[in-house]
Design a protein around this motif. Structure first.
Motif, PDB file in Angstrom:
ATOM      1  N   LEU A 173      -9.581  -0.478   0.926  1.00 24.72           N
ATOM      2  CA  LEU A 173      -9.312   1.449   1.034  1.00 24.72           C
ATOM      3  C   LEU A 173     -10.223   2.294   0.015  1.00 24.72           C
ATOM      4  CD1 LEU A 173      -5.970   0.025  -1.447  1.00 24.72           C
ATOM      5  CD2 LEU A 173      -6.451   0.428   0.283  1.00 24.72           C
ATOM      6  N   ASP A 174      -9.437   3.642   0.746  1.00 32.53           N
ATOM      7  CA  ASP A 174     -11.041   4.489   0.791  1.00 32.53           C
ATOM      8  C   ASP A 174     -10.719   4.754  -1.741  1.00 32.53           C
ATOM      9  OD1 ASP A 174      -8.799   6.513  -0.376  1.00 32.53           O
ATOM     10  OD2 ASP A 174      -8.514   6.008   1.905  1.00 32.53           O
ATOM     11  N   THR A 175     -12.143   5.768  -1.634  1.00 32.40           N
ATOM     12  CA  THR A 175     -12.233   5.789  -2.868  1.00 32.40           C
ATOM     13  C   THR A 175     -10.954   5.680  -3.069  1.00 32.40           C
ATOM     14  OG1 THR A 175     -14.615   6.112  -2.383  1.00 32.40           O
ATOM     15  CG2 THR A 175     -13.768   6.611  -4.246  1.00 32.40           C
ATOM     16  N   MET A 176     -10.436   7.744  -3.296  1.00 34.18           N
ATOM     17  CA  MET A 176      -9.203   7.694  -3.339  1.00 34.18           C
ATOM     18  C   MET A 176      -7.988   6.785  -3.742  1.00 34.18           C
ATOM     19  SD  MET A 176     -10.108  11.242  -4.681  1.00 34.18           S
ATOM     20  CE  MET A 176      -8.666  11.476  -5.141  1.00 34.18           C
ATOM     21  N   THR A 177      -7.690   6.684  -2.726  1.00 28.14           N
ATOM     22  CA  THR A 177      -6.171   5.816  -2.514  1.00 28.14           C
ATOM     23  C   THR A 177      -6.982   4.065  -3.774  1.00 28.14           C
ATOM     24  OG1 THR A 177      -6.088   6.193  -0.228  1.00 28.14           O
ATOM     25  CG2 THR A 177      -5.126   4.375  -0.578  1.00 28.14           C
ATOM     26  N   ALA A 178      -7.993   3.747  -3.642  1.00 31.03           N
ATOM     27  CA  ALA A 178      -8.276   2.768  -4.639  1.00 31.03           C
ATOM     28  C   ALA A 178      -7.682   3.340  -5.846  1.00 31.03           C
ATOM     29  CB  ALA A 178      -9.946   2.278  -4.537  1.00 31.03           C
ATOM     30  N   ARG A 179      -7.912   4.570  -6.302  1.00 35.72           N
ATOM     31  CA  ARG A 179      -8.008   4.450  -7.609  1.00 35.72           C
ATOM     32  C   ARG A 179      -6.422   4.821  -7.710  1.00 35.72           C
ATOM     33  NH1 ARG A 179     -12.837   8.671  -9.828  1.00 35.72           N
ATOM     34  NH2 ARG A 179     -14.662   7.459  -9.010  1.00 35.72           N
ATOM     35  N   ASP A 180      -5.646   5.347  -6.585  1.00 35.34           N
ATOM     36  CA  ASP A 180      -4.356   5.644  -6.986  1.00 35.34           C
ATOM     37  C   ASP A 180      -3.890   4.001  -7.484  1.00 35.34           C
ATOM     38  OD1 ASP A 180      -4.448   7.855  -6.622  1.00 35.34           O
ATOM     39  OD2 ASP A 180      -4.060   7.782  -4.720  1.00 35.34           O
ATOM     40  N   VAL A 181      -4.403   3.035  -6.688  1.00 35.16           N
ATOM     41  CA  VAL A 181      -4.153   1.377  -6.883  1.00 35.16           C
ATOM     42  C   VAL A 181      -4.005   1.142  -8.420  1.00 35.16           C
ATOM     43  CG1 VAL A 181      -3.740  -0.778  -5.722  1.00 35.16           C
ATOM     44  CG2 VAL A 181      -3.565   0.982  -4.038  1.00 35.16           C
ATOM     45  N   LEU A 182      -5.233   1.258  -8.467  1.00 37.23           N
ATOM     46  CA  LEU A 182      -5.612   0.677 -10.215  1.00 37.23           C
ATOM     47  C   LEU A 182      -5.125   1.117 -11.158  1.00 37.23           C
ATOM     48  CD1 LEU A 182      -9.830   0.865  -8.793  1.00 37.23           C
ATOM     49  CD2 LEU A 182      -8.074  -0.987  -9.717  1.00 37.23           C
ATOM     50  N   THR A 183      -5.346   2.765 -11.182  1.00 34.21           N
ATOM     51  CA  THR A 183      -4.038   3.539 -11.450  1.00 34.21           C
ATOM     52  C   THR A 183      -2.063   2.821 -11.611  1.00 34.21           C
ATOM     53  OG1 THR A 183      -4.795   5.516 -11.689  1.00 34.21           O
ATOM     54  CG2 THR A 183      -2.617   5.136 -12.866  1.00 34.21           C
ATOM     55  N   LEU A 184      -2.034   2.575 -10.988  1.00 32.56           N
ATOM     56  CA  LEU A 184      -0.661   1.546 -11.112  1.00 32.56           C
ATOM     57  C   LEU A 184      -1.417   0.166 -11.677  1.00 32.56           C
ATOM     58  CD1 LEU A 184       2.350   0.925  -9.999  1.00 32.56           C
ATOM     59  CD2 LEU A 184       0.983   0.725  -8.093  1.00 32.56           C
ATOM     60  N   LEU A 185      -1.905  -0.830 -11.254  1.00 32.10           N
ATOM     61  CA  LEU A 185      -1.897  -1.832 -11.743  1.00 32.10           C
ATOM     62  C   LEU A 185      -2.419  -1.421 -13.579  1.00 32.10           C
ATOM     63  CD1 LEU A 185      -4.729  -3.399  -9.625  1.00 32.10           C
ATOM     64  CD2 LEU A 185      -2.442  -3.948 -10.127  1.00 32.10           C
ATOM     65  N   ARG A 186      -3.119  -0.263 -13.951  1.00 31.55           N
ATOM     66  CA  ARG A 186      -3.614   0.369 -15.468  1.00 31.55           C
ATOM     67  C   ARG A 186      -1.224   0.397 -15.658  1.00 31.55           C
ATOM     68  NH1 ARG A 186      -6.136  -1.299 -18.759  1.00 31.55           N
ATOM     69  NH2 ARG A 186      -4.111  -1.843 -19.746  1.00 31.55           N
ATOM     70  N   GLU A 187      -0.820   1.091 -15.442  1.00 31.85           N
ATOM     71  CA  GLU A 187       0.507   1.403 -15.380  1.00 31.85           C
ATOM     72  C   GLU A 187       1.214  -0.246 -15.826  1.00 31.85           C
ATOM     73  OE1 GLU A 187       1.771   4.500 -13.270  1.00 31.85           O
ATOM     74  OE2 GLU A 187       0.655   5.412 -13.444  1.00 31.85           O
ATOM     75  N   VAL A 188       1.720  -0.948 -14.737  1.00 31.96           N
ATOM     76  CA  VAL A 188       2.282  -1.952 -14.906  1.00 31.96           C
ATOM     77  C   VAL A 188       1.118  -3.073 -15.923  1.00 31.96           C
ATOM     78  CG1 VAL A 188       2.189  -4.809 -13.266  1.00 31.96           C
ATOM     79  CG2 VAL A 188       2.215  -2.608 -12.269  1.00 31.96           C
ATOM     80  N   VAL A 189       0.526  -2.759 -16.211  1.00 32.84           N
ATOM     81  CA  VAL A 189       0.196  -3.395 -17.952  1.00 32.84           C
ATOM     82  C   VAL A 189       0.754  -2.571 -18.971  1.00 32.84           C
ATOM     83  CG1 VAL A 189      -1.669  -4.396 -19.470  1.00 32.84           C
ATOM     84  CG2 VAL A 189      -2.257  -4.283 -16.926  1.00 32.84           C
ATOM     85  N   ASP A 190       0.202  -1.466 -19.213  1.00 33.01           N
ATOM     86  CA  ASP A 190       0.679  -0.031 -19.954  1.00 33.01           C
ATOM     87  C   ASP A 190       1.726  -0.459 -20.032  1.00 33.01           C
ATOM     88  OD1 ASP A 190      -2.153  -0.309 -20.834  1.00 33.01           O
ATOM     89  OD2 ASP A 190      -2.199   1.718 -19.734  1.00 33.01           O
TER      90      ASP A 190
END
Length: 243
Positions: A173-190
């Motif tokens: 993924l490109d940088t901005m899209t990657a950050r969206d996906v990482l934010t989603l993974l973080r939300e899945v945990v939290d």
């Protein structure tokens, strides 16, 4: 917090005799339930082997692996397949979606393979959490790369697994899209109390985790809590990853 995944003195050797290669060497570590762990290390450090052994995709040469208190040692391939299907979610660099299926059909595929029913309320919650409302009837070709990875994450969550393993989930993924996906993974945990273990080479990706485990030559050589991308990059340089 209890450990959802536990490795005790896990070693993995490929090949025999003089051609044998030790990919993991007596790795002992616990992954706490409800945590986000990143696994980093130079190329050839054993990251993928670590993930494969922890997830029951590969059998250690020595040592033991436990998932939620269940010992994986001694399980045959059929038992391991069932365990992975019911209790583990996977997200890969390649989205691995079925092109002929819709978003919802791709998400619910693990349930259909297991002969399980679909909890419609849970499915709706997952689709909402990953931001795919309005896309449920689309096919993968109609989605962006980031949206396709969101489908893959939703598919990993639909069975309510005890842990989600990610193998370079933002690598394509490109940088901005990657950050969206990482934010989603973080939300899945939290937000959902999920456990995520992610192999990555990207210090920015690792900075979303609670803990970073550093592998070198098949051993865990360090760990870092509350990582920042700068600290992670600096530590990786000292591992010889980017020299």
């Amino acid at each position: 917090m209890t450990d959802v995944v536990r490795l005790d003195a896990v070693s993995k050797v490929y090949g025999k005799g003089q051609g044998a290669v030790a990919a993991l060497r007596e790795v002992t570590v616990g992954i706490p339930r409800g945590s986000f762990t990143a696994v980093m290390g130079p190329s050839g450090s054993g990251k993928s082997t670590f993930l494969h052994c922890a997830a029951g995709l590969d059998v250690p040469s020595a040592g033991s692996v436990q998932l939620g208190g269940t010992a994986l040692n001694g399980m045959n391939e059929t038992q391991l397949t069932e365990l992975r299907r019911q209790r583990i979610g996977f997200v890969f660099q390649a989205f691995n979606l079925v092109s002929s299926l819709t978003v919802v059909e791709n998400i619910t595929l693990p349930l259909r393979l297991a002969g399980a029913g679909v909890d419609r309320a849970w499915l709706a919650e997952i689709v909402s959490r990953v931001g795919l409302e309005g896309r449920a009837g689309h096919r993968p070709a109609q989605l962006s790369g980031g949206q396709q990875q969101r489908v893959a994450i939703a598919r990993a969550l639909v069975t309510r697994p005890e842990v989600v393993f990610g193998d370079e989930p933002t690598g394509a993924l490109d940088t901005m899209t990657a950050r969206d996906v990482l934010t989603l993974l973080r939300e899945v945990v939290d937000g959902m109390g999920q456990t995520v273990v992610m192999v990555t080479h990207d210090p920015v990706a690792a900075s979303y985790a609670d803990t970073v485990l550093y592998l070198a030559d098949g051993r865990i050589v360090d760990s870092m809590t509350a990582p920042t991308s700068e600290k992670v990059a600096e530590r990786m340089t000292r591992l010889g990853a980017w020299v």
